[in-house]
Design a protein around this motif. Structure first.
Motif, PDB file in Angstrom:
ATOM      1  N   THR A  46      32.480  46.255  44.098  1.00 51.51           N
ATOM      2  CA  THR A  46      32.879  44.991  44.687  1.00 51.51           C
ATOM      3  C   THR A  46      32.343  43.845  43.838  1.00 51.51           C
ATOM      4  N   LEU A  47      33.015  42.707  43.911  1.00 54.46           N
ATOM      5  CA  LEU A  47      32.668  41.540  43.108  1.00 54.46           C
ATOM      6  C   LEU A  47      32.546  40.310  44.002  1.00 54.46           C
ATOM      7  N   ARG A  48      31.446  39.600  43.870  1.00 61.05           N
ATOM      8  CA  ARG A  48      31.322  38.284  44.507  1.00 61.05           C
ATOM      9  C   ARG A  48      31.772  37.243  43.490  1.00 61.05           C
ATOM     10  N   LEU A  49      32.803  36.463  43.829  1.00 58.79           N
ATOM     11  CA  LEU A  49      33.438  35.564  42.876  1.00 58.79           C
ATOM     12  C   LEU A  49      33.437  34.126  43.408  1.00 58.79           C
ATOM     13  N   PRO A  50      33.684  33.141  42.562  1.00 59.13           N
ATOM     14  CA  PRO A  50      33.578  31.747  43.001  1.00 59.13           C
ATOM     15  C   PRO A  50      34.470  31.366  44.181  1.00 59.13           C
ATOM     16  N   TYR A  51      35.686  31.919  44.231  1.00 59.84           N
ATOM     17  CA  TYR A  51      36.618  31.528  45.288  1.00 59.84           C
ATOM     18  C   TYR A  51      36.776  32.579  46.390  1.00 59.84           C
ATOM     19  N   GLY A  52      36.237  33.730  46.192  1.00 58.68           N
ATOM     20  CA  GLY A  52      36.392  34.792  47.183  1.00 58.68           C
ATOM     21  C   GLY A  52      35.680  36.042  46.715  1.00 58.68           C
ATOM     22  N   HIS A  53      36.274  37.198  46.968  1.00 59.90           N
ATOM     23  CA  HIS A  53      35.669  38.456  46.523  1.00 59.90           C
ATOM     24  C   HIS A  53      36.755  39.335  45.914  1.00 59.90           C
ATOM     25  N   GLY A  54      36.325  40.422  45.319  1.00 64.63           N
ATOM     26  CA  GLY A  54      37.270  41.335  44.698  1.00 64.63           C
ATOM     27  C   GLY A  54      36.717  42.738  44.618  1.00 64.63           C
TER      28      GLY A  54
ATOM     29  N   HIS B  37      41.329  51.553  25.118  1.00 61.87           N
ATOM     30  CA  HIS B  37      41.131  50.395  25.988  1.00 61.87           C
ATOM     31  C   HIS B  37      40.415  50.840  27.257  1.00 61.87           C
ATOM     32  N   ILE B  38      40.042  49.886  28.079  1.00 62.34           N
ATOM     33  CA  ILE B  38      39.516  50.173  29.412  1.00 62.34           C
ATOM     34  C   ILE B  38      40.596  49.785  30.421  1.00 62.34           C
ATOM     35  N   GLY B  39      41.038  50.744  31.201  1.00 59.45           N
ATOM     36  CA  GLY B  39      41.990  50.425  32.255  1.00 59.45           C
ATOM     37  C   GLY B  39      41.296  49.636  33.348  1.00 59.45           C
ATOM     38  N   CYS B  40      41.933  48.571  33.796  1.00 60.73           N
ATOM     39  CA  CYS B  40      41.311  47.681  34.776  1.00 60.73           C
ATOM     40  C   CYS B  40      42.299  47.415  35.905  1.00 60.73           C
ATOM     41  N   ARG B  41      41.898  47.756  37.120  1.00 58.71           N
ATOM     42  CA  ARG B  41      42.704  47.457  38.304  1.00 58.71           C
ATOM     43  C   ARG B  41      41.892  46.534  39.205  1.00 58.71           C
ATOM     44  N   LEU B  42      42.380  45.320  39.379  1.00 56.46           N
ATOM     45  CA  LEU B  42      41.665  44.296  40.120  1.00 56.46           C
ATOM     46  C   LEU B  42      42.379  43.979  41.421  1.00 56.46           C
ATOM     47  N   THR B  43      41.618  43.922  42.494  1.00 49.39           N
ATOM     48  CA  THR B  43      42.116  43.449  43.779  1.00 49.39           C
ATOM     49  C   THR B  43      41.326  42.202  44.133  1.00 49.39           C
ATOM     50  N   LEU B  44      42.011  41.050  44.222  1.00 47.16           N
ATOM     51  CA  LEU B  44      41.349  39.771  44.421  1.00 47.16           C
ATOM     52  C   LEU B  44      41.804  39.116  45.719  1.00 47.16           C
ATOM     53  N   SER B  45      40.861  38.527  46.414  1.00 49.45           N
ATOM     54  CA  SER B  45      41.228  37.772  47.617  1.00 49.45           C
ATOM     55  C   SER B  45      41.779  36.405  47.253  1.00 49.45           C
ATOM     56  N   ASP B  46      41.488  35.910  46.037  1.00 49.38           N
ATOM     57  CA  ASP B  46      41.996  34.627  45.561  1.00 49.38           C
ATOM     58  C   ASP B  46      42.299  34.773  44.070  1.00 49.38           C
TER      59      ASP B  46
ATOM     60  N   ASP C 292      37.029  45.128  52.975  1.00 44.47           N
ATOM     61  CA  ASP C 292      37.967  46.234  53.150  1.00 44.47           C
ATOM     62  C   ASP C 292      38.299  46.823  51.792  1.00 44.47           C
ATOM     63  N   ASP C 293      38.426  48.140  51.751  1.00 45.70           N
ATOM     64  CA  ASP C 293      38.772  48.823  50.507  1.00 45.70           C
ATOM     65  C   ASP C 293      39.698  49.993  50.832  1.00 45.70           C
ATOM     66  N   PRO C 294      40.994  49.745  50.971  1.00 44.15           N
ATOM     67  CA  PRO C 294      41.928  50.814  51.319  1.00 44.15           C
ATOM     68  C   PRO C 294      42.022  51.918  50.271  1.00 44.15           C
ATOM     69  N   GLU C 295      41.613  51.634  49.022  1.00 47.88           N
ATOM     70  CA  GLU C 295      41.788  52.594  47.932  1.00 47.88           C
ATOM     71  C   GLU C 295      40.541  53.431  47.661  1.00 47.88           C
TER      72      GLU C 295
END
Length: 494
Positions: free
Chosen positions: A238-246, A256-265, A351-354
């Protein structure tokens, strides 16, 4: 490096990907700028000019190449291996400070006037903070245009533009295509790969080689339940971010590094990418690091066996400092248990459905407000932790990307319960000092003894002078001699 014309020309003519992000090639006849490894036929040397940043190319009137996409190059390794004001400014710009707080906010964080910051950035990078932030916004916009079905108006504001008109004009100027034309060029098999709101799938580039074993192994072995996990071949947290979380899932791939991001903002996209790149040390120059460490004949076999080791860092410097205190003089498992208790009691639920992530790591404000007597740990460590979180919450101690490494070291050493090991592990993994060293660490001393080195802290420090300025990377190679879970990907044979 961009001022060394002969060296730059050689790199372009050999299409050397190691220099991607170090400098940019602008072609005078086409008014296009490229990365050094661009696959097209190199232009004549007299038609090349070189710039230290994409922003400088854009300010000079060049547009990004559609073949090599120079805006997606790894970042310059300079900004993560230096602690001067320009490097600290670049780390803050990458963390979105100019978009959120403007140039005055950037200058305040660094303790300089806006004029001083602008002058120093312009002298070294050929562009001021506004132009550098604009280049980052353009790259964020491109990512959103090409990887999501989000409407253009929403993309404009998510990328940090103040108006749709500014967004349209910038995209046309930088990429010579309108936003809708950029989206139309994306192959059907990878266009808008997900229709789930707030979810993006992208690739994080790096300079080869990259050894993922200790990088991901360390993150997974020390993972705090509820905040981090290894799931389906990916490190997730989980990530604490300036506008929300992710929530981010990072998967090691060969190139490469595969990156899948889920952001609230969606406005948090550039910050999330920047912090993930920093955590995985993806902007490092492994060739320069390994070449220096190979000059020591005792260390060379370790480097040759598994080159490209990175320093596992963090997405949240304050979180890491708290965890370092929790891990003092206890096992990895015990440290995880202590951290998990804090998370369950004081973290924010998500919440983390995945997967199985449940919380954000507690903020320093939440930790400062808790009753010290509720902490199940020795009184001395409890005092260390409470002093740390109060100073972080009151902002009398700063551990952000703008931190001056030596000044922060001195401030940490002045706190009760902070010895050299705790300070240097924070310097290595939170502050990002590539030369941080742990001569008192048991694993380092054991590895040194196995190599035939004197293993007392003083003797080891003296020998390690030859490894500078990359002693933090030497620590990774020394740790790798041990059969500890931090050195292996989950499920990997030992």
């Amino acid at each position: 490096m961009h001022t060394d014309t002969e060296r730059c020309v050689r790199a372009v003519q050999s299409k050397d990907a190691r220099f991607d992000g170090w400098f940019y090639t602008a072609v005078l006849t086409t008014r296009i700028y490229c990365r050094p490894s661009c696959p097209v036929v190199p232009p004549k040397p007299e038609n090349m000019t070189f710039y230290p940043s994409a922003a400088a190319c854009q300010q000079a009137g060049f547009r990004a190449c559609k073949r090599c996409r120079p805006d997606t190059s790894p970042g310059s390794p300079e900004w993560n291996q230096r602690a001067d004001v320009v490097a600290r400014a670049m780390r803050l710009i990458g963390d979105g400070v100019v978009d959120r707080e403007g140039v005055p906010g950037l200058a305040t964080r660094l303790g300089y006037s806006t004029r001083q910051i602008e002058r120093q950035l312009l002298a070294e990078l050929g562009a001021g903070p506004l132009a550098l932030a604009r280049a980052q916004r353009a790259q964020t916009a491109r990512l959103l245009i090409e990887t999501t079905p989000v409407p253009m108006a929403e993309i404009a504001f998510a990328a940090g533009f103040s108006s749709i008109r500014t967004f349209n004009d910038t995209v046309r100027e930088v990429f010579a295509l309108s936003p809708s034309e950029l989206r139309a060029r994306v192959p059907k098999n990878r266009a808008n790969s997900t229709s789930t709101p707030g979810v993006l799938t992208l690739r994080l580039p790096f300079r080869a080689p990259l050894n993922p074993d200790n990088l991901f192994g360390h993150l997974v072995a020390t993972a705090v339940p509820g905040v981090e996990e290894w799931h389906d071949g990916a490190y997730r947290r989980t990530l604490r971010l300036p506008y929300g979380h992710g929530v981010v899932a990072l998967t090691p791939k060969p190139d490469h590094i595969g990156c899948r991001l889920t952001l609230s903002d969606m406005r948090d996209l550039p910050v999330a990418i920047s912090r993930c790149r920093r955590m995985l040390d993806l902007d490092a120059d492994p060739v320069a690091v390994d070449d220096q460490l190979r000059t020591d004949p005792l260390l060379a076999p370790l480097v040759d066996k598994a080159p490209g080791r990175r320093v596992p860092r963090t997405v949240d410097e304050a979180e890491f400092a708290v965890r370092a205190v929790l891990g003092q003089q206890v096992s990895t498992a015990a440290a995880r248990t202590h951290a998990a208790r804090l998370v369950t009691a004081h973290g924010e639920a998500v919440d983390d459905p995945e997967g199985g992530l449940t919380h954000l790591f507690p903020s320093t404000e939440a930790l400062a407000a808790l009753d010290p007597e509720a902490l199940a740990m020795p009184a001395t460590r409890r005092a260390t932790l409470t002093t740390l979180v109060h100073q972080l919450a009151e902002q009398t101690l700063h551990l952000g990307v703008e931190s001056d490494w030596e000044e922060t070291r001195a401030r940490l050493l002045a706190l009760p319960g902070f010895g050299p090991w705790t300070v240097d592990v924070i310097a290595m993994r939170a502050l990002g000092d590539p030369d941080a060293f742990l001569p008192t660490d048991l694993g380092v001393r054991r590895a040194a003894q196995g190599l035939g080195l004197a293993s007392t802290p003083a003797a080891l420090t003296a020998h390690a002078a030859a490894w500078r300025p990359w002693r933090a990377y030497a620590v990774q190679y020394l740790w790798a001699t041990d059969n500890h879970p931090i050195n292996f990907l989950p499920g990997e044979p030992r």
